[in-house]
Design an enzyme around this catalytic site. Structure first.
Site, PDB file in Angstrom:
ATOM      1  N   HIS A 127      13.233  -8.960  33.760  1.00 56.44           N
ATOM      2  CA  HIS A 127      12.840  -9.779  34.908  1.00 56.44           C
ATOM      3  C   HIS A 127      11.710  -9.152  35.714  1.00 56.44           C
ATOM      4  O   HIS A 127      11.100  -9.824  36.555  1.00 56.44           O
ATOM      5  CB  HIS A 127      14.031  -9.993  35.848  1.00 56.44           C
ATOM      6  N   ASP A 164      19.042 -12.466  25.974  1.00 58.60           N
ATOM      7  CA  ASP A 164      19.770 -12.405  27.228  1.00 58.60           C
ATOM      8  C   ASP A 164      20.012 -13.829  27.726  1.00 58.60           C
ATOM      9  O   ASP A 164      19.204 -14.731  27.487  1.00 58.60           O
ATOM     10  CB  ASP A 164      18.951 -11.626  28.257  1.00 58.60           C
ATOM     11  N   ASP A 251      25.080 -11.026  27.905  1.00 57.50           N
ATOM     12  CA  ASP A 251      25.727 -11.821  28.936  1.00 57.50           C
ATOM     13  C   ASP A 251      25.848 -13.297  28.580  1.00 57.50           C
ATOM     14  O   ASP A 251      26.297 -14.097  29.403  1.00 57.50           O
ATOM     15  CB  ASP A 251      25.018 -11.654  30.284  1.00 57.50           C
TER      16      ASP A 251
END
Length: 314
Positions: A127, A164, A251
């Site tokens: 990010h 992700d 995740d």
């Protein structure tokens, strides 16, 4: 049987962002415990990280941003960078070492000392923008690694697979106009950080080299395998990468508290096998994975174990 390197260091566990923060040192402890108990750790080649020099960090991040982080680093307590991202006194040391660990893995892979590598580093990176910390991330480990492979090792085509559950906005923006890096992301959408629409495909000469695969909540092993085989594989076969990088977030697991996908550890093994097949076909088997998300400790540990066992046995 593959030779798989493993990067870790106690400094990564010294980085923490406050009580009850989901991106905690316990994540690495859970991974290490699982790998040790299953016998996987003994099969891996340890790779010692070295602190990255600013020169490599600044291939992705602006000097002003790096200077800002260093100025905000606290001598005690915490310094908040955004609603999700905090510095403690050890955070920048961990971030520089995390980048250095990824670069050490690249050196070992390119020297043919190992075939693949997994970098169990913290903080995560995908990010992080050129001039902004975001979503638990300080330095964009995978983006810097891609630049390093090109500028230090002379590669011309690098693939980044980001599985992700959150879109890797920082990685996308780094290479949005760059046809030498193919960025492919599967992610829950709409979800944090709000980027990653299928219409986001690149800019100017980089058009077509960003492939976003936004998925609605509830998708599991079969759906992920289908999009990997029908969208990712054809795009990669046309691109013919010389090295494959994975933003390895776990995740999207069905047990993860920060998303609502239904992948299992078996699903992650399947995705790993698909990526390994790509790397064997096009990139002499070269794969380097860097840990991103994954916040259910047991699910994370089991998934990383399956990921590594699949690499070892590919």
């Amino acid at each position: 049987m593959g030779r798989v390197g493993f990067v870790t260091h106690p400094t990564f566990e010294a980085h923490e962002m406050g009580p009850s923060h989901p991106e905690s040192p316990e994540r690495l402890r859970a991974i290490h415990s699982r790998l040790e108990s299953m016998g996987t750790l003994a099969r891996l080649v340890p790779i010692a990280p070295k602190v990255a020099v600013r020169e490599w960090v600044e291939t992705v991040h602006t000097p002003a941003y790096v200077q800002k982080l260093e100025g905000r680093s606290p001598s005690s307590g915490y310094a908040s960078l955004d609603a999700d991202t905090t510095l403690c006194p050890s955070s920048l040391s961990a971030a520089y070492l995390g980048v250095g660990g990824a670069l050490a893995a690249a050196d070992a892979v390119m020297a043919e000392q190992i075939d693949q590598a997994f970098c169990a580093v913290r903080p995560p990176g995908h990010h992080a923008e050129a001039d902004q910390a975001m979503g638990f991330c300080l330095f964009n480990n995978v983006a810097i690694l891609a630049k390093y492979l090109q500028q230090h090792h002379g590669l011309t085509r690098v693939l980044i697979v980001d599985w992700d559950v959150h879109h890797g906005n920082g990685t996308q923006h780094t290479f949005y106009d760059d046809p030498s890096v193919l960025f492919i992301s599967t992610h829950q959408f709409p979800h944090y950080p709000g980027t990653g629409r299928s219409t986001e495909t690149g800019r100017e000469s980089g058009t077509g080299f960003t492939v976003n695969i936004p998925l609605s909540g509830g998708q599991g092993d079969e759906e992920y395998e289908e999009v990997f085989r029908t969208i990712l594989v054809p795009a990669v076969n046309e691109f013919r990468p010389e090295c494959v990088l994975i933003s390895a977030g776990f995740d999207a697991h069905r047990d993860d508290p920060l998303a609502s996908m239904n992948l299992t550890e078996d699903g992650y093994a399947t995705l790993t096998q698909i990526v390994m097949d790509i790397a064997i076909q096009h990139a002499s088997g070269r794969v380097i994975a860097c840990l991103e998300g994954g916040y259910h400790l047991q699910a994370l540990a089991r998934s990383v174990d399956q990921h590594l066992v699949t690499m070892l046995e590919a």
